[in-house]
Motif scaffolding. Structure first.
Motif: not given
Length: 105
Positions: A36-37, A64-66, A81-86
């Motif tokens: 993780g970061l 979760d990754w975003w 762009t708005p954040p989305k899960q990846v």
């Protein structure tokens, strides 16, 4: 804009003087995907090498990754762009195909 991440693309104001940028290897990226970061770290993938830069800004929040996609234009400025899960697999593929940077505050 070809070699560094413009500080304005990150989703936080006032990062210009405090930002450090490293170039991680593919194994570094794999390690980061496992651990993780930190709160003030982002993986950034440069997705275009044209006059307009596109950057995938990856963060790690609550296990979760975003991703946020930022477009940097020298005249028009920054659009995000708005954040989305990846998924991790998507992030790994970006590490293969695009220049990667680890940005920290």
């Amino acid at each position: 804009m070809d070699s560094l991440v413009p500080p304005a693309v990150l989703p936080i104001d006032g990062v210009g003087t405090q930002l450090t940028t490293e170039t991680p290897t593919r194994s570094d990226i794999d390690d980061l995907l496992e651990t993780g970061l930190e709160r003030r770290e982002w993986l950034v993938f440069k997705q275009a090498s044209t006059f307009v830069g596109e950057f995938a800004i990856v963060s790690y929040v609550d296990d979760d990754w975003w991703v946020t996609i930022a477009t940097a234009h020298p005249i028009l400025g920054i659009d995000r762009t708005p954040p989305k899960q990846v998924s991790r697999d998507t992030i790994r593929s970006w590490g293969i195909d695009h220049d990667a940077y680890l940005c920290q505050l």
